[in-house]
Design an enzyme around this catalytic site. Structure first.
Site, PDB file in Angstrom:
ATOM      1  N   HIS A  16       0.873  -1.135   0.189  1.00 22.83           N
ATOM      2  CA  HIS A  16       0.119   0.230  -0.109  1.00 22.83           C
ATOM      3  C   HIS A  16       0.711   1.273  -0.025  1.00 22.83           C
ATOM      4  O   HIS A  16       1.720   1.146   0.841  1.00 22.83           O
ATOM      5  CB  HIS A  16      -1.038   0.130   1.188  1.00 22.83           C
ATOM      6  CG  HIS A  16      -1.849   1.120   1.313  1.00 22.83           C
ATOM      7  ND1 HIS A  16      -1.501   2.318   1.641  1.00 22.83           N
ATOM      8  CD2 HIS A  16      -3.376   1.300   1.097  1.00 22.83           C
ATOM      9  CE1 HIS A  16      -2.594   3.098   1.553  1.00 22.83           C
ATOM     10  NE2 HIS A  16      -3.529   2.478   1.057  1.00 22.83           N
ATOM     11  N   ASP A  18       0.849   4.309   1.577  1.00 21.95           N
ATOM     12  CA  ASP A  18       1.432   4.784   2.531  1.00 21.95           C
ATOM     13  C   ASP A  18       2.321   3.772   3.521  1.00 21.95           C
ATOM     14  O   ASP A  18       3.094   4.247   4.181  1.00 21.95           O
ATOM     15  CB  ASP A  18       0.000   4.725   3.560  1.00 21.95           C
ATOM     16  CG  ASP A  18      -0.842   6.110   2.889  1.00 21.95           C
ATOM     17  OD1 ASP A  18      -0.178   6.966   2.479  1.00 21.95           O
ATOM     18  OD2 ASP A  18      -2.171   5.926   3.272  1.00 21.95           O
ATOM     19  N   LYS A  19       2.015   2.593   3.333  1.00 19.32           N
ATOM     20  CA  LYS A  19       2.981   1.410   3.942  1.00 19.32           C
ATOM     21  C   LYS A  19       4.281   1.523   3.320  1.00 19.32           C
ATOM     22  O   LYS A  19       5.443   1.124   3.924  1.00 19.32           O
ATOM     23  CB  LYS A  19       2.277   0.080   4.112  1.00 19.32           C
ATOM     24  CG  LYS A  19       1.266  -0.030   5.126  1.00 19.32           C
ATOM     25  CD  LYS A  19       2.084  -0.166   6.606  1.00 19.32           C
ATOM     26  CE  LYS A  19       1.458   0.583   7.628  1.00 19.32           C
ATOM     27  NZ  LYS A  19       2.297   1.184   8.515  1.00 19.32           N
ATOM     28  N   GLU A  44      10.443  11.886   7.232  1.00 20.38           N
ATOM     29  CA  GLU A  44       8.999  11.536   6.396  1.00 20.38           C
ATOM     30  C   GLU A  44       9.376  11.211   4.915  1.00 20.38           C
ATOM     31  O   GLU A  44      10.324  11.623   4.392  1.00 20.38           O
ATOM     32  CB  GLU A  44       8.271  12.825   6.698  1.00 20.38           C
ATOM     33  CG  GLU A  44       8.310  13.474   7.856  1.00 20.38           C
ATOM     34  CD  GLU A  44       7.201  12.654   8.801  1.00 20.38           C
ATOM     35  OE1 GLU A  44       6.604  11.643   8.435  1.00 20.38           O
ATOM     36  OE2 GLU A  44       7.415  12.801   9.998  1.00 20.38           O
ATOM     37  N   GLU A  57      14.431  15.737   9.993  1.00 16.65           N
ATOM     38  CA  GLU A  57      15.519  16.169  10.866  1.00 16.65           C
ATOM     39  C   GLU A  57      16.530  14.947  11.433  1.00 16.65           C
ATOM     40  O   GLU A  57      15.741  13.953  11.758  1.00 16.65           O
ATOM     41  CB  GLU A  57      14.894  17.006  11.927  1.00 16.65           C
ATOM     42  CG  GLU A  57      14.462  18.286  11.459  1.00 16.65           C
ATOM     43  CD  GLU A  57      14.157  19.418  12.443  1.00 16.65           C
ATOM     44  OE1 GLU A  57      14.020  20.591  12.380  1.00 16.65           O
ATOM     45  OE2 GLU A  57      13.778  18.611  13.776  1.00 16.65           O
ATOM     46  N   LYS A 176      -5.858  -4.290   0.481  1.00 13.63           N
ATOM     47  CA  LYS A 176      -6.359  -3.914   1.647  1.00 13.63           C
ATOM     48  C   LYS A 176      -7.388  -4.958   1.989  1.00 13.63           C
ATOM     49  O   LYS A 176      -7.919  -5.573   1.047  1.00 13.63           O
ATOM     50  CB  LYS A 176      -7.152  -2.512   1.357  1.00 13.63           C
ATOM     51  CG  LYS A 176      -6.348  -1.340   1.070  1.00 13.63           C
ATOM     52  CD  LYS A 176      -7.207  -0.163   0.769  1.00 13.63           C
ATOM     53  CE  LYS A 176      -7.787   0.586   2.201  1.00 13.63           C
ATOM     54  NZ  LYS A 176      -8.203   1.739   1.956  1.00 13.63           N
ATOM     55  N   PHE A 244      -8.130  -3.947 -10.702  1.00 10.91           N
ATOM     56  CA  PHE A 244      -7.253  -3.232  -9.986  1.00 10.91           C
ATOM     57  C   PHE A 244      -5.849  -3.626 -10.368  1.00 10.91           C
ATOM     58  O   PHE A 244      -5.139  -4.467  -9.723  1.00 10.91           O
ATOM     59  CB  PHE A 244      -7.515  -3.665  -8.266  1.00 10.91           C
ATOM     60  CG  PHE A 244      -6.771  -2.876  -7.424  1.00 10.91           C
ATOM     61  CD1 PHE A 244      -5.919  -2.060  -7.839  1.00 10.91           C
ATOM     62  CD2 PHE A 244      -6.816  -3.252  -5.997  1.00 10.91           C
ATOM     63  CE1 PHE A 244      -5.196  -1.011  -6.620  1.00 10.91           C
ATOM     64  CE2 PHE A 244      -6.178  -2.585  -5.021  1.00 10.91           C
ATOM     65  CZ  PHE A 244      -5.277  -1.440  -5.478  1.00 10.91           C
ATOM     66  N   ASP A 252      -1.730   5.842  -6.077  1.00 15.46           N
ATOM     67  CA  ASP A 252      -2.349   6.641  -5.011  1.00 15.46           C
ATOM     68  C   ASP A 252      -1.128   7.391  -4.501  1.00 15.46           C
ATOM     69  O   ASP A 252      -0.109   6.254  -4.213  1.00 15.46           O
ATOM     70  CB  ASP A 252      -3.193   6.253  -4.161  1.00 15.46           C
ATOM     71  CG  ASP A 252      -3.882   7.171  -3.198  1.00 15.46           C
ATOM     72  OD1 ASP A 252      -3.797   8.410  -3.489  1.00 15.46           O
ATOM     73  OD2 ASP A 252      -4.819   6.961  -2.354  1.00 15.46           O
ATOM     74  N   ALA A 253      -0.853   8.614  -4.030  1.00 15.26           N
ATOM     75  CA  ALA A 253       0.376   9.008  -3.466  1.00 15.26           C
ATOM     76  C   ALA A 253       0.336   8.463  -1.931  1.00 15.26           C
ATOM     77  O   ALA A 253      -0.708   8.081  -1.387  1.00 15.26           O
ATOM     78  CB  ALA A 253       0.412  10.660  -3.025  1.00 15.26           C
ATOM     79  N   ARG A 258       0.175   7.560   7.741  1.00 14.49           N
ATOM     80  CA  ARG A 258      -1.321   7.733   7.475  1.00 14.49           C
ATOM     81  C   ARG A 258      -2.054   6.604   7.835  1.00 14.49           C
ATOM     82  O   ARG A 258      -3.319   6.645   7.649  1.00 14.49           O
ATOM     83  CB  ARG A 258      -1.431   8.160   6.135  1.00 14.49           C
ATOM     84  CG  ARG A 258      -1.260   9.867   5.761  1.00 14.49           C
ATOM     85  CD  ARG A 258      -1.873  10.176   4.701  1.00 14.49           C
ATOM     86  NE  ARG A 258      -1.685   9.516   2.995  1.00 14.49           N
ATOM     87  CZ  ARG A 258      -2.130   9.681   2.044  1.00 14.49           C
ATOM     88  NH1 ARG A 258      -2.571  10.999   1.900  1.00 14.49           N
ATOM     89  NH2 ARG A 258      -1.662   9.091   1.095  1.00 14.49           N
ATOM     90  N   LYS A 259      -1.434   5.438   8.445  1.00 12.16           N
ATOM     91  CA  LYS A 259      -2.100   4.384   8.882  1.00 12.16           C
ATOM     92  C   LYS A 259      -1.922   3.996  10.211  1.00 12.16           C
ATOM     93  O   LYS A 259      -1.746   2.851  10.359  1.00 12.16           O
ATOM     94  CB  LYS A 259      -1.562   3.219   7.867  1.00 12.16           C
ATOM     95  CG  LYS A 259      -2.290   3.183   6.473  1.00 12.16           C
ATOM     96  CD  LYS A 259      -3.794   3.232   6.430  1.00 12.16           C
ATOM     97  CE  LYS A 259      -4.113   3.462   4.717  1.00 12.16           C
ATOM     98  NZ  LYS A 259      -4.302   4.991   4.546  1.00 12.16           N
ATOM     99  N   LYS A 279      10.503   7.595  13.412  1.00  9.33           N
ATOM    100  CA  LYS A 279      11.051   8.348  14.377  1.00  9.33           C
ATOM    101  C   LYS A 279      11.701   7.335  15.403  1.00  9.33           C
ATOM    102  O   LYS A 279      11.523   6.223  15.565  1.00  9.33           O
ATOM    103  CB  LYS A 279       9.765   8.693  15.505  1.00  9.33           C
ATOM    104  CG  LYS A 279       8.950   9.416  14.521  1.00  9.33           C
ATOM    105  CD  LYS A 279       7.600   9.903  15.404  1.00  9.33           C
ATOM    106  CE  LYS A 279       6.636  10.874  14.563  1.00  9.33           C
ATOM    107  NZ  LYS A 279       5.346  11.197  15.087  1.00  9.33           N
ATOM    108  N   LYS A 283      11.558   9.649  20.501  1.00  7.73           N
ATOM    109  CA  LYS A 283      10.036  10.246  20.315  1.00  7.73           C
ATOM    110  C   LYS A 283       9.250   9.489  21.180  1.00  7.73           C
ATOM    111  O   LYS A 283       8.974   8.174  20.577  1.00  7.73           O
ATOM    112  CB  LYS A 283      10.068  10.375  18.760  1.00  7.73           C
ATOM    113  CG  LYS A 283      10.733  11.409  18.046  1.00  7.73           C
ATOM    114  CD  LYS A 283      12.000  11.481  18.009  1.00  7.73           C
ATOM    115  CE  LYS A 283      12.435  12.460  16.966  1.00  7.73           C
ATOM    116  NZ  LYS A 283      14.018  12.477  16.678  1.00  7.73           N
ATOM    117  N   ASP A 285       6.182   9.672  20.956  1.00 14.78           N
ATOM    118  CA  ASP A 285       5.025   9.092  20.069  1.00 14.78           C
ATOM    119  C   ASP A 285       5.239   7.593  19.818  1.00 14.78           C
ATOM    120  O   ASP A 285       4.349   6.754  19.895  1.00 14.78           O
ATOM    121  CB  ASP A 285       5.119   9.740  18.656  1.00 14.78           C
ATOM    122  CG  ASP A 285       4.268  11.054  18.748  1.00 14.78           C
ATOM    123  OD1 ASP A 285       3.477  11.317  19.789  1.00 14.78           O
ATOM    124  OD2 ASP A 285       4.434  11.874  17.947  1.00 14.78           O
TER     125      ASP A 285
END
Length: 398
Positions: A16, A18-19, A44, A57, A176, A244, A252-253, A258-259, A279, A283, A285
């Site tokens: 995917h 995003d992955k 990123e 960074e 998916k 598909f 798709d970008a 995002r997941k 990260k 961090k 998060d």
């Protein structure tokens, strides 16, 4: 607490878009941590048609110091990114590991952030940012994960394994899944709907090919789900929009982070909002979400609750957490306030304490970036937050 209901979770494959971005970002994290265990990384990634862009960074001894890249470092980063895409399996005209355009926009970490976070003199290492982090565990699966997400991941993992092995050569990397389960008495008993949308080769772009794909996916469902759980055929959806062929970053970008619900608990528990991939473990998060899962899982594994949610909160530059909250959703055998006092005595919940306890300053992150950060098997240095080594201490202290 409701005991009879229907609930749904989704997962996405390693291909995917995003992955793909998440895995690239974590491959960069691993690269820098392999050079310097105290490296600071916030990477990123953007993926789109024949293009990968890095931004963020960094600070890494021997790689990027005083605004200067070490000799060969830029080539090694690009090679790492291309090898990640190759491993996933992208060799398509719209996105190919050898030919996509690559742009590296990583630069030095802000000195002001470093001032607040770094350990100096009598100052303990502070959190890399403010925020809230959640951990969750439930006894409804062997991995202490929500069953809807557990099976969503397993379906796509099986399809990826078949693609890589050649058992299903018609599959392409982007896919998916979505699993809807019926719960009775708080226990999952059957699937009421199953969905898979998967990229496929042009050889399946006809009626016979689409039936072959449907039969294959139904076979995966039957293999992964418990016996008797399959819904009726009309509640099984395979590529419900039709063909598909064009997928991945060409279709798709993709962006890092995002997941986050796929990465955690499939919507069965809260999420603090921060992404994990890209990260380093200073961090919170990432690291505090890992330790919150670790604590929640050990509480459930110790038999102190059937479900457990833990929240932690931090302020940037401050070492100790601002709060610790425990909720056992009415399933606990001990008072939550007792657990809130006990858990910080078992693990020091500062960023440094978390990193040391879970051994996070190692290149272990690329494997987390597809099919979930939780519910995986702890193996050596990998997925240390999935261990249940606090169970005896918890039982002894209660």
């Amino acid at each position: 607490m409701r005991s009879d209901y229907i609930f749904t979770s989704e997962s996405v494959s390693e291909g995917h878009p995003d992955k793909v971005a998440d895995q690239i970002s974590d491959a960069v994290v691993d690269l820098f941590l392999s050079k310097d265990p105290e490296a600071r990384i916030a990477c990123e990634t953007l993926t789109t048609t024949n293009k990968v862009v890095l931004a963020g960074e960094i600070r890494c001894k021997g790689v990027y110091e005083d605004g200067t890249w070490a000799e060969g470092a830029l080539d090694e980063i690009e090679r790492t990114v291309r090898e990640t895409v190759k491993r996933i399996g992208y060799e398509q005209s719209g996105f190919h590991w050898q030919t996509f355009d690559f742009s590296n926009n990583l630069h030095g970490q802000s000195a002001h952030i470093a001032m607040g976070v770094d350990e100096t003199g009598n100052k303990d290492e502070g959190a890399g940012d403010q925020g809230i982090m959640f951990g969750y565990a439930t006894d409804e699966t062997p991995g202490f994960m929500p069953a809807t997400l557990y099976y969503s991941h397993k379906i796509l993992e099986q399809m990826a394994a078949d693609r890589h092995s050649g058992a299903a050569p018609f599959l392409e990397p982007d896919a998916k899944s979505q699993v809807t389960l019926q719960y009775q008495g708080g226990v999952p008993v059957r699937a009421t709907a199953l969905v898979v949308s998967t990229q496929h080769s042009p050889s399946l772009s006809n009626e016979a090919g689409q039936q072959q794909l449907r039969d294959y996916v139904k076979g995966v469902f039957a293999k992964i789900l418990p016996e008797g759980w399959l819904p009726a055929d009309e509640s099984i959806y395979v590529n419900p929009t039709g063909l598909f062929e064009i997928g991945g970053p060409d279709g798709d970008a993709g962006l890092t982070g995002r997941k986050i619900i796929v990465d955690t608990y499939g919507g069965a528990a809260p999420h603090g909002g921060g992404a994990f991939s890209g990260k380093d473990p200073t961090k919170v998060d990432r690291s505090a979400a890992y330790v919150a899962r670790y604590l929640a899982k050990n509480v459930v594994a110790a038999g102190l609750a059937k479900r457990c949610t833990i929240q932690l909160s931090y302020a940037i530059g401050v070492a100790e957490p601002l709060s610790l909250y425990v909720d056992t959703h009415g399933t606990g055998t001990v008072d939550e306030a007792q657990l809130e006092k006990l858990l910080p005595t078992l693990v020091r919940l500062t960023p440094k304490g978390i990193r040391e306890h879970l051994k996070l300053n190692k290149p272990i992150y690329q494997k987390t970036a597809a099919y979930g950060h939780f519910g995986r098997d702890a193996e050596g240095d990998l997925f240390t937050w999935e261990r249940t080594d606090l169970v005896d201490q918890l039982k002894a202290a209660i």
